[in-house]
Design a protein around this motif. Structure first.
Motif, PDB file in Angstrom:
ATOM      1  N   LYS A 127       0.858  -1.186   0.000  1.00  0.00           N
ATOM      2  CA  LYS A 127       0.000   0.000   0.000  1.00  0.00           C
ATOM      3  C   LYS A 127       0.894   1.235   0.000  1.00  0.00           C
ATOM      4  O   LYS A 127       1.669   1.469   0.932  1.00  0.00           O
ATOM      5  CB  LYS A 127      -0.926   0.030   1.205  1.00  0.00           C
ATOM      6  CG  LYS A 127      -1.828   1.256   1.238  1.00  0.00           C
ATOM      7  CD  LYS A 127      -2.872   1.194   2.328  1.00  0.00           C
ATOM      8  CE  LYS A 127      -4.074   0.420   1.847  1.00  0.00           C
ATOM      9  NZ  LYS A 127      -5.222   0.543   2.783  1.00  0.00           N
ATOM     10  N   VAL A 128       0.789   2.027  -1.070  1.00  0.00           N
ATOM     11  CA  VAL A 128       1.668   3.178  -1.269  1.00  0.00           C
ATOM     12  C   VAL A 128       0.840   4.451  -1.268  1.00  0.00           C
ATOM     13  O   VAL A 128      -0.020   4.644  -2.131  1.00  0.00           O
ATOM     14  CB  VAL A 128       2.445   3.064  -2.600  1.00  0.00           C
ATOM     15  CG1 VAL A 128       3.402   4.240  -2.753  1.00  0.00           C
ATOM     16  CG2 VAL A 128       3.198   1.739  -2.681  1.00  0.00           C
ATOM     17  N   CYS A 129       1.087   5.316  -0.305  1.00  0.00           N
ATOM     18  CA  CYS A 129       0.357   6.579  -0.180  1.00  0.00           C
ATOM     19  C   CYS A 129       1.174   7.705  -0.802  1.00  0.00           C
ATOM     20  O   CYS A 129       2.284   7.991  -0.355  1.00  0.00           O
ATOM     21  CB  CYS A 129       0.072   6.899   1.281  1.00  0.00           C
ATOM     22  SG  CYS A 129      -0.977   5.683   2.074  1.00  0.00           S
TER      23      CYS A 129
ATOM     24  N   ASN B 106      -2.270   1.513   7.817  1.00  0.00           N
ATOM     25  CA  ASN B 106      -1.763   0.272   7.255  1.00  0.00           C
ATOM     26  C   ASN B 106      -0.846   0.494   6.047  1.00  0.00           C
ATOM     27  O   ASN B 106      -0.504  -0.456   5.354  1.00  0.00           O
ATOM     28  CB  ASN B 106      -2.933  -0.629   6.835  1.00  0.00           C
ATOM     29  CG  ASN B 106      -3.769  -1.054   8.032  1.00  0.00           C
ATOM     30  OD1 ASN B 106      -3.227  -1.382   9.076  1.00  0.00           O
ATOM     31  ND2 ASN B 106      -5.078  -1.023   7.882  1.00  0.00           N
ATOM     32  N   ALA B 107      -0.488   1.734   5.793  1.00  0.00           N
ATOM     33  CA  ALA B 107       0.361   2.029   4.636  1.00  0.00           C
ATOM     34  C   ALA B 107       1.748   1.416   4.813  1.00  0.00           C
ATOM     35  O   ALA B 107       2.294   1.384   5.910  1.00  0.00           O
ATOM     36  CB  ALA B 107       0.489   3.527   4.453  1.00  0.00           C
ATOM     37  N   ASP B 108       2.286   0.921   3.715  1.00  0.00           N
ATOM     38  CA  ASP B 108       3.650   0.377   3.734  1.00  0.00           C
ATOM     39  C   ASP B 108       4.667   1.437   3.327  1.00  0.00           C
ATOM     40  O   ASP B 108       5.788   1.465   3.838  1.00  0.00           O
ATOM     41  CB  ASP B 108       3.746  -0.802   2.761  1.00  0.00           C
ATOM     42  CG  ASP B 108       2.818  -1.940   3.137  1.00  0.00           C
ATOM     43  OD1 ASP B 108       3.039  -2.532   4.209  1.00  0.00           O
ATOM     44  OD2 ASP B 108       1.880  -2.220   2.378  1.00  0.00           O
TER      45      ASP B 108
ATOM     46  N   ASP C 250       4.658   5.012  11.575  1.00  0.00           N
ATOM     47  CA  ASP C 250       5.176   4.001  12.497  1.00  0.00           C
ATOM     48  C   ASP C 250       6.404   3.332  11.898  1.00  0.00           C
ATOM     49  O   ASP C 250       6.683   3.452  10.706  1.00  0.00           O
ATOM     50  CB  ASP C 250       4.100   2.982  12.899  1.00  0.00           C
ATOM     51  CG  ASP C 250       3.666   2.085  11.768  1.00  0.00           C
ATOM     52  OD1 ASP C 250       4.531   1.389  11.195  1.00  0.00           O
ATOM     53  OD2 ASP C 250       2.466   2.063  11.435  1.00  0.00           O
ATOM     54  N   SER C 251       7.131   2.630  12.721  1.00  0.00           N
ATOM     55  CA  SER C 251       8.480   2.177  12.381  1.00  0.00           C
ATOM     56  C   SER C 251       8.558   1.221  11.197  1.00  0.00           C
ATOM     57  O   SER C 251       9.619   1.093  10.581  1.00  0.00           O
ATOM     58  CB  SER C 251       9.122   1.503  13.602  1.00  0.00           C
ATOM     59  OG  SER C 251       8.347   0.388  14.014  1.00  0.00           O
ATOM     60  N   ARG C 252       7.473   0.544  10.854  1.00  0.00           N
ATOM     61  CA  ARG C 252       7.542  -0.417   9.750  1.00  0.00           C
ATOM     62  C   ARG C 252       7.406   0.234   8.379  1.00  0.00           C
ATOM     63  O   ARG C 252       7.572  -0.415   7.353  1.00  0.00           O
ATOM     64  CB  ARG C 252       6.468  -1.496   9.906  1.00  0.00           C
ATOM     65  CG  ARG C 252       5.080  -0.946   9.860  1.00  0.00           C
ATOM     66  CD  ARG C 252       3.996  -1.975  10.156  1.00  0.00           C
ATOM     67  NE  ARG C 252       2.688  -1.348  10.062  1.00  0.00           N
ATOM     68  CZ  ARG C 252       2.074  -1.071   8.942  1.00  0.00           C
ATOM     69  NH1 ARG C 252       2.672  -1.342   7.788  1.00  0.00           N
ATOM     70  NH2 ARG C 252       0.892  -0.511   8.937  1.00  0.00           N
ATOM     71  N   MET C 253       7.107   1.537   8.356  1.00  0.00           N
ATOM     72  CA  MET C 253       6.890   2.230   7.088  1.00  0.00           C
ATOM     73  C   MET C 253       8.198   2.639   6.408  1.00  0.00           C
ATOM     74  O   MET C 253       9.209   2.882   7.058  1.00  0.00           O
ATOM     75  CB  MET C 253       6.053   3.500   7.304  1.00  0.00           C
ATOM     76  CG  MET C 253       4.631   3.251   7.732  1.00  0.00           C
ATOM     77  SD  MET C 253       3.786   4.824   8.054  1.00  0.00           S
ATOM     78  CE  MET C 253       2.118   4.243   8.385  1.00  0.00           C
TER      79      MET C 253
END
Length: 281
Positions: free
Chosen positions: A121-123, A189-191, A216-219
């Motif tokens: 998911k790309v914002c 939930n964005a990656d 958040d840290s996973r992005m």
């Protein structure tokens, strides 16, 4: 030495005083012993820039904010990919015929490929010329797009082009956004987050293109702004443990592709990078 045989290249934009394009292209001209010079022109109307290209026989031009879309109607021919994207960032003057290209999209996805874009998911923040190119690139890599923009009409138009979700910037900037609202938007939930606007660009370096509460840290957080290299968005993202990508990579790769279109020479990206780093030190 500049003389009557010197070939002229330029960048059209507003603002454009921050641009490092003259720095890298002139370094490449010198490296290859070419009698050419690259200048920055800040203009109010892109039609004036196109007229200048024809009148002064300017051999090539970079096109930046806010003219990447508006320049298209003044050109003689547009490359198929640039047409599909809906934006031009490069013009080649081929014997008086002005041809538009887009070197942005490949340069944008290049630093993201190691992280795998497919099904992520790309914002994308923005819906202008740069956003058009980035969205095209992400779509080709089969990423799941979300468009965030202030102007709802422009944002929805870009989102509909790629069957993407649209979220207004107003909604994102609500200071009292609650957890339910965040979950409804799906942004949490964005990656990958990519800022394609000028938000955070010098001199407004204290502005942030994306609400810090939603990072958040996973992005993976990418900013195409390269002045400064570490924007407010990237600084905050880094402090939260995100993987960050600055705008220099995209800038250099799209610039190298421009130089190749103008001269048929692929320049040394290491030289371009070193030129900018040296100038900043």
């Amino acid at each position: 030495m500049i003389d009557s045989k010197t070939k002229l290249y330029c960048i059209f934009g507003k603002p454009v005083t921050h641009s490092k394009s003259p720095l890298i292209h002139n370094a490449c001209f010198q490296k290859h012993h070419m009698n050419s010079v690259y200048l920055a022109f800040e203009i109010d109307e892109i039609s004036d820039g196109v007229k200048a290209m024809r009148t002064l026989n300017i051999k090539g031009a970079s096109v930046t904010i806010p003219f990447k879309e508006s320049i298209m109607k003044y050109l003689d021919e547009i490359d198929e990919e640039a047409l599909s994207i809906g934006a031009v960032n490069t013009v080649v003057n081929r014997n008086g015929k002005l041809i538009g290209y887009n070197t942005d999209y490949k340069a944008a996805v290049s630093p993201l490929r190691p992280f795998c874009i497919m099904n992520k998911k790309v914002c994308i923040i923005g819906a202008g010329g740069a956003a058009q190119a980035v969205a095209y690139g992400i779509h080709k890599e089969k990423g799941k797009l979300v468009i965030i923009n202030r102007n709802k009409e422009r944002g929805k138009k870009l989102a509909s082009k790629y069957n993407a979700e649209f979220i207004s910037m107003d909604k994102m900037n609500q200071t009292e956004i609650n957890k339910d609202a965040i979950n409804k938007t799906g942004i949490i939930n964005a990656d990958i987050i990519i800022n394609t606007t000028s938000i955070g660009m010098s001199p407004d370096i204290e502005t942030c293109a994306f609400p810090s509460t939603l990072l958040d840290s996973r992005m993976i957080v990418m900013d195409i702004v390269y002045t400064p290299l570490k924007t407010k968005l990237l600084s905050i993202a880094q402090s939260k443990g995100c993987t960050t990508i600055d705008g220099l990579s995209m800038f250099l790769h799209q610039g190298a592709a421009q130089f190749k279109l103008w001269t048929d020479i692929l320049p040394d990206i290491k030289l371009m990078r070193q030129t900018i780093i040296k100038e900043n030190n």
